[in-house]
Scaffold this motif. Structure first.
Motif, mmCIF file in Angstrom:
data_model
loop_
_atom_site.group_PDB
_atom_site.id
_atom_site.type_symbol
_atom_site.label_atom_id
_atom_site.label_comp_id
_atom_site.label_asym_id
_atom_site.label_seq_id
_atom_site.Cartn_x
_atom_site.Cartn_y
_atom_site.Cartn_z
ATOM 1 N N VAL A 111 3.969 5.593 -5.785
ATOM 2 C CA VAL A 111 3.951 5.617 -7.246
ATOM 3 C C VAL A 111 2.835 6.531 -7.752
ATOM 4 C CG1 VAL A 111 3.516 4.226 -9.303
ATOM 5 C CG2 VAL A 111 5.052 3.363 -7.535
ATOM 6 N N LEU A 112 1.674 6.478 -7.117
ATOM 7 C CA LEU A 112 0.568 7.345 -7.523
ATOM 8 C C LEU A 112 0.905 8.817 -7.287
ATOM 9 C CD1 LEU A 112 -2.521 5.295 -6.256
ATOM 10 C CD2 LEU A 112 -1.778 5.642 -8.618
ATOM 11 N N LEU A 113 1.545 9.125 -6.162
ATOM 12 C CA LEU A 113 1.952 10.513 -5.905
ATOM 13 C C LEU A 113 2.952 10.997 -6.947
ATOM 14 C CD1 LEU A 113 2.334 10.757 -2.012
ATOM 15 C CD2 LEU A 113 0.576 11.798 -3.461
ATOM 16 N N VAL A 117 7.866 5.521 0.342
ATOM 17 C CA VAL A 117 8.824 4.496 -0.096
ATOM 18 C C VAL A 117 9.571 3.923 1.106
ATOM 19 C CG1 VAL A 117 10.986 4.106 -1.354
ATOM 20 C CG2 VAL A 117 9.104 5.372 -2.437
ATOM 21 N N ASN A 118 10.032 4.790 2.000
ATOM 22 C CA ASN A 118 10.765 4.339 3.189
ATOM 23 C C ASN A 118 9.869 3.572 4.154
ATOM 24 O OD1 ASN A 118 13.142 5.458 2.260
ATOM 25 N ND2 ASN A 118 12.852 7.400 3.350
ATOM 26 N N GLY A 147 9.956 -1.171 -9.458
ATOM 27 C CA GLY A 147 9.775 -1.957 -8.238
ATOM 28 C C GLY A 147 8.344 -2.406 -8.069
ATOM 29 N N MET A 148 7.392 -1.537 -8.410
ATOM 30 C CA MET A 148 5.990 -1.898 -8.290
ATOM 31 C C MET A 148 5.633 -3.045 -9.226
ATOM 32 S SD MET A 148 3.635 -0.705 -6.253
ATOM 33 C CE MET A 148 2.996 -2.324 -5.863
ATOM 34 N N GLY A 199 0.811 -1.214 0.000
ATOM 35 C CA GLY A 199 0.000 0.000 0.000
ATOM 36 C C GLY A 199 0.844 1.263 0.000
ATOM 37 N N ALA A 200 1.919 1.253 0.798
ATOM 38 C CA ALA A 200 2.792 2.430 0.861
ATOM 39 C C ALA A 200 3.473 2.671 -0.485
ATOM 40 C CB ALA A 200 3.827 2.247 1.965
ATOM 41 N N TRP A 201 3.962 1.603 -1.089
ATOM 42 C CA TRP A 201 4.663 1.751 -2.365
ATOM 43 C C TRP A 201 3.715 2.155 -3.492
ATOM 44 C CZ3 TRP A 201 7.792 -3.356 -1.475
ATOM 45 C CH2 TRP A 201 8.885 -3.067 -0.635
#
Length: 285
Positions: free
Chosen positions: A64-66, A81-82, A146-147, A58-60
């Protein structure tokens, strides 16, 4: 060819076995007991790994969306990302604990699943480094790559979970096959005391444990990977699975120790005229 059928080629690839053996040795270092039960999800009643993977994914995905949205979202995307990187450890360890107690075909796919997710994590770590060095373009590209790797890993995890039922209750279908009413299982003296004894209700396996004149009975298939519980043992009042060591309370069927997370279906018992009788009560009875 459907993806699920294609992945079966991985299941048959014995070239993955050295990696399987290596990961199993690593998994063997996870201590048994409460810590491993927590990783398996015993306290939740279902595997913990599918929940724990939601935070990094979810964080990644949010990062990517941001990156794709207008405006200055650099700091927020970098923080996400972190966050995903920090959340990978519990997800990885819980997945390793589950994977180590699965069948060979699932473990081979699991190795590729882990490799794909590891590649995704490495790409996100590289993205974080690029962002820290103010190379935002590279940070976005690496995060997107990465996604993609994590998405591939997720599809392989879905194959294990759904196509091969890794983590599913392997005995749930038996509940609907138990015939209604009382049924005779045999004479009381035909059941050895303190040992799991195989019986059946039609095609439904049952395990009976006798203590003196009292008997307890459960459906006889392990909820973890479908092992025949009649081949197991009774340890401290618990029925222990012969394959992976899951332990179930014979009184209520609850899981005492994993890797199983779903409890056993218990049967009401009665000894009438020296004959053991059982019936299955529906949940609302």
């Amino acid at each position: 060819m459907r993806l699920g059928e294609g992945v079966r080629k991985i299941e048959r690839n014995d070239g993955l076995d050295p990696a399987v053996s290596l990961f199993k040795r690593v998994a063997g270092r996870i201590p048994r007991g409460r810590a491993r039960d927590l990783l398996n999800g015993v306290q939740l009643g279902h595997p913990a790994h599918p929940i724990l993977v939601q935070l990094p994914i979810g964080a990644w995905m949010s990062a990517v969306l941001l990156d794709l949205l207008p405006g200055d979202n650099r700091r927020s995307a970098h923080a996400l990302v972190n966050t995903g990187l920090l959340a990978t450890l519990p997800a990885v360890v819980s997945g390793l604990a589950d994977w180590s107690q699965q069948h060979e075909r699932q473990q081979r796919v699991g190795v590729v699943h882990a490799a794909s997710n590891a590649a995704g994590s490495l790409l996100f770590a590289s993205s974080s480094l690029a962002r820290a060095r103010d190379r935002q373009g590279w940070g976005r590209v690496l995060a997107l790559a990465g996604m993609g790797a994590v998405a591939l890993g997720g599809s392989l995890g879905g194959h294990i979970a759904y196509y091969r039922a890794g983590g599913a209750n392997s005995a749930d279908h038996l509940t609907d096959l138990v015939p209604g009413g009382w049924h005779d299982l045999g004479p009381l003296d035909g059941f050895d005391e303190g040992e799991p004894v195989r019986a059946s209700l039609g095609d439904v396996p049952v395990v009976v444990v006798r203590t003196g004149d009292a008997v307890r009975a459960v459906l006889g298939t392990c909820t973890h990977m479908g092992a025949p519980l009649a081949d197991g043992s009774v340890v401290d009042g618990c029925l222990r699975c012969p394959w992976h060591g899951s332990e179930f309370d014979m009184d209520d069927g609850s899981v005492v120790h994993g890797p199983a997370t779903a409890g056993l279906e218990t049967l009401e018992t009665s000894v009438t005229g020296g004959t053991v009788r059982v019936r299955h009560l529906p949940p609302d009875a």
